[in-house]
Design an enzyme around this catalytic site. Structure first.
Site, PDB file in Angstrom:
ATOM      1  N   ARG A  53      13.602 -16.542  -1.161  1.00 31.44           N
ATOM      2  CA  ARG A  53      13.580 -15.115   0.054  1.00 31.44           C
ATOM      3  C   ARG A  53      13.261 -14.895   1.528  1.00 31.44           C
ATOM      4  O   ARG A  53      13.546 -14.462   1.881  1.00 31.44           O
ATOM      5  CB  ARG A  53      12.521 -14.952  -1.119  1.00 31.44           C
ATOM      6  CG  ARG A  53      12.877 -14.124  -2.610  1.00 31.44           C
ATOM      7  CD  ARG A  53      11.599 -13.118  -3.099  1.00 31.44           C
ATOM      8  NE  ARG A  53      11.724 -13.089  -4.172  1.00 31.44           N
ATOM      9  CZ  ARG A  53      10.502 -13.971  -4.868  1.00 31.44           C
ATOM     10  NH1 ARG A  53       9.390 -14.130  -4.926  1.00 31.44           N
ATOM     11  NH2 ARG A  53      10.874 -14.046  -6.831  1.00 31.44           N
ATOM     12  N   ASP A  83      -3.908  -4.355  -5.920  1.00 31.06           N
ATOM     13  CA  ASP A  83      -2.443  -5.858  -5.205  1.00 31.06           C
ATOM     14  C   ASP A  83      -2.959  -5.799  -3.583  1.00 31.06           C
ATOM     15  O   ASP A  83      -3.667  -5.842  -3.647  1.00 31.06           O
ATOM     16  CB  ASP A  83      -1.410  -4.179  -4.710  1.00 31.06           C
ATOM     17  CG  ASP A  83      -0.245  -4.681  -4.935  1.00 31.06           C
ATOM     18  OD1 ASP A  83       0.439  -4.786  -5.841  1.00 31.06           O
ATOM     19  OD2 ASP A  83       0.153  -5.160  -4.281  1.00 31.06           O
TER      20      ASP A  83
END
Length: 257
Positions: free
Chosen positions: A29, A130
């Site tokens: 990625r 998160d």
């Protein structure tokens, strides 16, 4: 600068711990971002991340993959609604819930909707965390595209959302049931006493050792009798060794004693 040094520098400069991620996927990625930006090497990319907040956000988005929707895997959420939550509510008037790696909020809001229907008089605590602050900001706004609400029943869509064009605005009452904050699963401490922890379709991106450590910490974060709810793409093969009892596929309970 090699990839290992890049990861160390990201941790030192930004506090983001990358060693727990599966390296081939993570490197693929990051390398794709570097290629798209035509940056010559990791050192130059690190400088860019330090200087450009937009590129830093792009980096976070790439490694965290914030994809979520309301009542994701409806057949599994149906089990949560009809079996798991009623069982917990039979023993606890007020539930303490944690949605870990909540992305932009559909998962904890789905739980809030269920608790509003099953136990509206309860004073429930729903924590949602998160690593991505932009995702958390979006969660607090509570505005979603049609893709995110495709599994919501027409009755709930009418009751809990206001539609404006292609966007769906979540009811304020449901928004106020959830507390959002930033949290890094790989380095920050866990709270305790949760009756339900949801961590779905996230752990698969981590190494096996990191997965086992996270499950061990989730076990400790649960109250006795509490339930861990994992993703449809995940399996907890060593649940007995970790102390869990399997309630149903994707649901694992910490024993009462």
């Amino acid at each position: 600068m090699d990839f290992a040094e890049f990861k160390r520098e990201v941790h030192r400069r930004f506090g983001l711990y990358l060693d727990g991620y599966k390296e081939p996927q993570l490197k693929r990625r990051i390398d794709s971002l570097i290629s798209l930006l035509q940056v010559p090497d990791y050192a130059a990319y690190l400088r860019l991340l330090s200087q450009d907040s937009q590129q830093w956000q792009r980096f976070i988005d790439k490694i965290t993959i914030n994809v979520s929707e309301f009542f994701r895997n409806p057949e599994i959420f149906a089990r949560l609604e009809k079996e798991v939550l009623p069982s917990l509510l039979a023993r606890h008037r007020n539930l303490k819930v944690w949605s870990a790696a909540c992305a932009d909020g559909p998962e904890p809001y789905s739980v809030a909707i269920l608790l509003n229907e099953l136990a509206p008089a309860g004073r429930h605590q729903i924590d949602a965390t998160d690593i991505d602050t932009s995702a958390l900001d979006a969660a607090r706004r509570g505005v979603y595209p049609s893709r995110a609400v495709q599994a919501v029943t027409p009755e709930r869509l009418e009751r809990y959302f206001r539609r404006e064009g292609d966007h769906f605005y979540l009811q304020e009452k449901i928004k106020h049931m959830v507390n959002f904050r930033r949290h890094d699963l790989l380095k920050d401490p866990f709270d305790s006493g949760y009756h339900l922890i949801l961590c779905r379709n996230v752990v698969i991106y981590f190494t096996t050792a990191t997965q086992n450590e996270l499950y061990r910490r989730f076990y400790q974060a649960l109250a006795p009798g509490g339930v861990l709810f994992i993703g449809a793409t995940e399996s907890l093969f060593q649940y007995r060794e970790l102390g869990f009892m399997k309630v149903a596929p994707w649901f694992y309970r910490r024993p009462e004693v």
